[in-house]
Structures are given as structure tokens and as C-alpha cells.
Design a protein around this motif. Sequence first.
Motif, PDB file in Angstrom:
ATOM      1  N   PRO A 193      38.484 -78.538  67.494  1.00 41.12           N
ATOM      2  CA  PRO A 193      39.261 -79.461  66.651  1.00 41.12           C
ATOM      3  C   PRO A 193      38.433 -80.610  66.078  1.00 41.12           C
ATOM      4  CG  PRO A 193      40.486 -78.930  68.637  1.00 41.12           C
ATOM      5  CD  PRO A 193      39.104 -78.361  68.817  1.00 41.12           C
ATOM      6  N   ALA A 194      37.273 -80.898  66.686  1.00 38.66           N
ATOM      7  CA  ALA A 194      36.417 -81.986  66.198  1.00 38.66           C
ATOM      8  C   ALA A 194      35.883 -81.716  64.794  1.00 38.66           C
ATOM      9  CB  ALA A 194      35.262 -82.219  67.163  1.00 38.66           C
ATOM     10  N   GLU A 195      35.855 -80.453  64.381  1.00 38.75           N
ATOM     11  CA  GLU A 195      35.390 -80.125  63.032  1.00 38.75           C
ATOM     12  C   GLU A 195      36.261 -80.765  61.950  1.00 38.75           C
ATOM     13  OE1 GLU A 195      33.072 -76.044  62.586  1.00 38.75           O
ATOM     14  OE2 GLU A 195      35.059 -75.765  63.499  1.00 38.75           O
ATOM     15  N   ALA A 196      37.457 -81.161  62.319  1.00 40.84           N
ATOM     16  CA  ALA A 196      38.331 -81.839  61.359  1.00 40.84           C
ATOM     17  C   ALA A 196      37.747 -83.184  60.936  1.00 40.84           C
ATOM     18  CB  ALA A 196      39.726 -82.036  61.956  1.00 40.84           C
ATOM     19  N   CYS A 197      36.851 -83.728  61.736  1.00 40.30           N
ATOM     20  CA  CYS A 197      36.195 -84.990  61.397  1.00 40.30           C
ATOM     21  C   CYS A 197      34.949 -84.685  60.576  1.00 40.30           C
ATOM     22  CB  CYS A 197      35.828 -85.770  62.657  1.00 40.30           C
ATOM     23  SG  CYS A 197      35.071 -87.369  62.286  1.00 40.30           S
ATOM     24  N   THR A 198      35.072 -84.867  59.288  1.00 39.27           N
ATOM     25  CA  THR A 198      33.963 -84.552  58.384  1.00 39.27           C
ATOM     26  C   THR A 198      32.949 -85.692  58.283  1.00 39.27           C
ATOM     27  OG1 THR A 198      35.266 -85.288  56.493  1.00 39.27           O
ATOM     28  CG2 THR A 198      35.339 -82.923  57.055  1.00 39.27           C
ATOM     29  N   ALA A 199      33.197 -86.787  58.975  1.00 32.42           N
ATOM     30  CA  ALA A 199      32.234 -87.888  58.992  1.00 32.42           C
ATOM     31  C   ALA A 199      31.000 -87.539  59.814  1.00 32.42           C
ATOM     32  CB  ALA A 199      32.888 -89.150  59.557  1.00 32.42           C
ATOM     33  N   TYR A 200      31.101 -86.510  60.647  1.00 36.72           N
ATOM     34  CA  TYR A 200      29.997 -86.086  61.502  1.00 36.72           C
ATOM     35  C   TYR A 200      29.679 -84.620  61.272  1.00 36.72           C
ATOM     36  CZ  TYR A 200      31.256 -90.171  64.421  1.00 36.72           C
ATOM     37  OH  TYR A 200      31.550 -91.424  64.891  1.00 36.72           O
ATOM     38  N   ASP A 201      28.426 -84.288  61.514  1.00 32.61           N
ATOM     39  CA  ASP A 201      28.061 -82.884  61.662  1.00 32.61           C
ATOM     40  C   ASP A 201      28.422 -82.483  63.086  1.00 32.61           C
ATOM     41  OD1 ASP A 201      27.019 -82.505  59.110  1.00 32.61           O
ATOM     42  OD2 ASP A 201      25.011 -83.154  59.701  1.00 32.61           O
ATOM     43  N   HIS A 202      28.454 -81.188  63.341  1.00 31.69           N
ATOM     44  CA  HIS A 202      28.850 -80.696  64.662  1.00 31.69           C
ATOM     45  C   HIS A 202      27.835 -79.672  65.163  1.00 31.69           C
ATOM     46  CE1 HIS A 202      32.605 -82.855  64.221  1.00 31.69           C
ATOM     47  NE2 HIS A 202      32.598 -82.429  62.966  1.00 31.69           N
ATOM     48  N   PRO A 203      26.570 -80.100  65.352  1.00 30.09           N
ATOM     49  CA  PRO A 203      25.512 -79.157  65.705  1.00 30.09           C
ATOM     50  C   PRO A 203      25.706 -78.482  67.056  1.00 30.09           C
ATOM     51  CG  PRO A 203      24.730 -81.409  65.920  1.00 30.09           C
ATOM     52  CD  PRO A 203      26.075 -81.472  65.251  1.00 30.09           C
ATOM     53  N   ASN A 204      26.341 -79.155  68.001  1.00 26.06           N
ATOM     54  CA  ASN A 204      26.581 -78.515  69.299  1.00 26.06           C
ATOM     55  C   ASN A 204      27.544 -77.353  69.146  1.00 26.06           C
ATOM     56  OD1 ASN A 204      25.163 -80.226  71.453  1.00 26.06           O
ATOM     57  ND2 ASN A 204      26.158 -81.716  70.121  1.00 26.06           N
ATOM     58  N   LEU A 205      28.632 -77.590  68.465  1.00 26.72           N
ATOM     59  CA  LEU A 205      29.625 -76.546  68.259  1.00 26.72           C
ATOM     60  C   LEU A 205      29.009 -75.367  67.520  1.00 26.72           C
ATOM     61  CD1 LEU A 205      32.500 -75.543  68.569  1.00 26.72           C
ATOM     62  CD2 LEU A 205      33.096 -76.842  66.508  1.00 26.72           C
ATOM     63  N   TRP A 206      28.238 -75.652  66.481  1.00 22.40           N
ATOM     64  CA  TRP A 206      27.609 -74.574  65.713  1.00 22.40           C
ATOM     65  C   TRP A 206      26.620 -73.797  66.574  1.00 22.40           C
ATOM     66  CZ3 TRP A 206      26.388 -78.660  61.467  1.00 22.40           C
ATOM     67  CH2 TRP A 206      27.576 -79.030  60.843  1.00 22.40           C
ATOM     68  N   ALA A 207      25.833 -74.508  67.395  1.00 23.06           N
ATOM     69  CA  ALA A 207      24.873 -73.843  68.285  1.00 23.06           C
ATOM     70  C   ALA A 207      25.610 -73.015  69.337  1.00 23.06           C
ATOM     71  CB  ALA A 207      23.959 -74.869  68.952  1.00 23.06           C
ATOM     72  N   TRP A 208      26.690 -73.568  69.897  1.00 27.79           N
ATOM     73  CA  TRP A 208      27.439 -72.833  70.917  1.00 27.79           C
ATOM     74  C   TRP A 208      28.032 -71.549  70.348  1.00 27.79           C
ATOM     75  CZ3 TRP A 208      30.658 -77.370  73.445  1.00 27.79           C
ATOM     76  CH2 TRP A 208      29.764 -78.250  74.079  1.00 27.79           C
ATOM     77  N   ARG A 209      28.560 -71.619  69.144  1.00 32.07           N
ATOM     78  CA  ARG A 209      29.120 -70.406  68.523  1.00 32.07           C
ATOM     79  C   ARG A 209      28.034 -69.358  68.301  1.00 32.07           C
ATOM     80  NH1 ARG A 209      32.912 -73.594  64.233  1.00 32.07           N
ATOM     81  NH2 ARG A 209      34.752 -73.814  65.569  1.00 32.07           N
ATOM     82  N   ASP A 210      26.861 -69.803  67.870  1.00 29.76           N
ATOM     83  CA  ASP A 210      25.743 -68.876  67.678  1.00 29.76           C
ATOM     84  C   ASP A 210      25.332 -68.248  69.012  1.00 29.76           C
ATOM     85  OD1 ASP A 210      23.663 -67.649  66.006  1.00 29.76           O
ATOM     86  OD2 ASP A 210      22.299 -68.902  67.184  1.00 29.76           O
ATOM     87  N   LEU A 211      25.278 -69.047  70.053  1.00 29.90           N
ATOM     88  CA  LEU A 211      24.926 -68.524  71.381  1.00 29.90           C
ATOM     89  C   LEU A 211      25.959 -67.511  71.858  1.00 29.90           C
ATOM     90  CD1 LEU A 211      23.708 -71.802  73.120  1.00 29.90           C
ATOM     91  CD2 LEU A 211      22.297 -69.881  72.369  1.00 29.90           C
ATOM     92  N   LEU A 212      27.225 -67.793  71.621  1.00 30.58           N
ATOM     93  CA  LEU A 212      28.273 -66.843  71.996  1.00 30.58           C
ATOM     94  C   LEU A 212      28.055 -65.502  71.308  1.00 30.58           C
ATOM     95  CD1 LEU A 212      31.403 -69.171  71.874  1.00 30.58           C
ATOM     96  CD2 LEU A 212      30.522 -67.988  73.900  1.00 30.58           C
ATOM     97  N   GLU A 213      27.738 -65.524  70.035  1.00 32.11           N
ATOM     98  CA  GLU A 213      27.490 -64.283  69.297  1.00 32.11           C
ATOM     99  C   GLU A 213      26.279 -63.543  69.851  1.00 32.11           C
ATOM    100  OE1 GLU A 213      29.460 -62.742  67.108  1.00 32.11           O
ATOM    101  OE2 GLU A 213      30.831 -64.370  67.611  1.00 32.11           O
ATOM    102  N   GLN A 214      25.225 -64.278  70.167  1.00 31.90           N
ATOM    103  CA  GLN A 214      24.021 -63.642  70.707  1.00 31.90           C
ATOM    104  C   GLN A 214      24.300 -62.949  72.038  1.00 31.90           C
ATOM    105  OE1 GLN A 214      20.288 -65.911  70.614  1.00 31.90           O
ATOM    106  NE2 GLN A 214      21.318 -67.340  69.228  1.00 31.90           N
ATOM    107  N   VAL A 215      25.041 -63.618  72.919  1.00 32.93           N
ATOM    108  CA  VAL A 215      25.325 -63.037  74.234  1.00 32.93           C
ATOM    109  C   VAL A 215      26.314 -61.880  74.112  1.00 32.93           C
ATOM    110  CG1 VAL A 215      26.247 -63.485  76.542  1.00 32.93           C
ATOM    111  CG2 VAL A 215      24.722 -65.148  75.456  1.00 32.93           C
ATOM    112  N   ARG A 216      27.252 -61.968  73.194  1.00 26.82           N
ATOM    113  CA  ARG A 216      28.163 -60.835  72.964  1.00 26.82           C
ATOM    114  C   ARG A 216      27.384 -59.618  72.482  1.00 26.82           C
ATOM    115  NH1 ARG A 216      31.916 -64.683  69.986  1.00 26.82           N
ATOM    116  NH2 ARG A 216      33.328 -65.392  71.598  1.00 26.82           N
ATOM    117  N   ALA A 217      26.368 -59.844  71.646  1.00 24.37           N
ATOM    118  CA  ALA A 217      25.572 -58.745  71.100  1.00 24.37           C
ATOM    119  C   ALA A 217      24.579 -58.183  72.111  1.00 24.37           C
ATOM    120  CB  ALA A 217      24.820 -59.214  69.856  1.00 24.37           C
TER     121      ALA A 217
END
Length: 154
Positions: free
Chosen positions: A93-117
Motif C-alpha cells: 500500500p505504500a506505493e500509493a505515496c508517490t512522494a517516495y520511490d519504493h526500492p525495497n518493495l521493488w527489490a523484494w518483488r524481484d527476489l520473489l520472482e527469482q526464488v519462484r523461478a
Amino acid sequence: MSDVVDWSTPEGLRAVRESLAATIPGWTDPAAYAVGIGAGSDSREVGFPHVNADGSHPLPAVVLAKVIGHQGGTATYDLTLDQLRTAAETLAPAEACTAYDHPNLWAWRDLLEQVRAESALTLTAVFVRDLEDPAASEADAAMRDVIDRPSGER
């Protein structure tokens, strides 16, 4: 929690962080933290796509700590796919705040995809209370190496 606070503003995110931190006895923001990925049990080969070491992005630290049960200090944890998924979903839900980037969330999603693969990959969470603390593990030392490198050499 998302029903109580507006996640779309910096003030709202600060309130979310404070509320969640209040549920962790004695919580203090870490000097550094990250989620890493490695090949099996070799903790010397852990890579960290995003490391937090400058005091920015304190909300993801609290979210991750709450999910894995970290209460403070310098520590390293094996992280399950479900734990990282829960952390990412909690933080989303923090992505709703466009005043900040969300590099942790983006990195975590990428890691999830890597481990799923590639199910042989493992996840590690590292928290460092103070950069003067001795490294708690080889993964901790590897994360600190990333912090010490000049920008662009990650």
C-alpha cells in the motif's frame, strides 16, 4: 492497519511506521538492513540488490522485522518465500505515496520472482543495529561490503 491510516502521504507512511514499530518491544531503526539472495547454504555468496544504510526507508525495516520476529540488534535470518511475500504484501500500500520511490518493495518483488523461478535459491535478511557492531554472519559481512563500495560498483 491500511484501513486506519492514509498510506498515500509521507505523513501517513510515518504514522504507519510508528504504529507498527510500537508493536515491537524496544524497536529502534537499524543503521542498515537488506534482503539478500544466494545459492543454497553458501552464505558467502549472498547478493543484495538493495541495501538500506542511510536512514532512509525506515518503514520496510519495521515491516520486515515484524514479519520475521526481529526485535532489534544486529542479526541475520533465513527468510522463507512466504515471509518475504507477506512483507511485500504488507508494504505494497505504500506505493500509493508517490512522494517516495519504493526500492525495497521493488527489490523484494524481484527476489520473489527469482526464488519462484529457481527453488534452490535462498533468502536472507540482515539487520545491523550499528555499523560498529561486529558482523553477525558471513551474509552480514557481505552486505556491509556492498555498503562500503563506491556507488556504481554493486
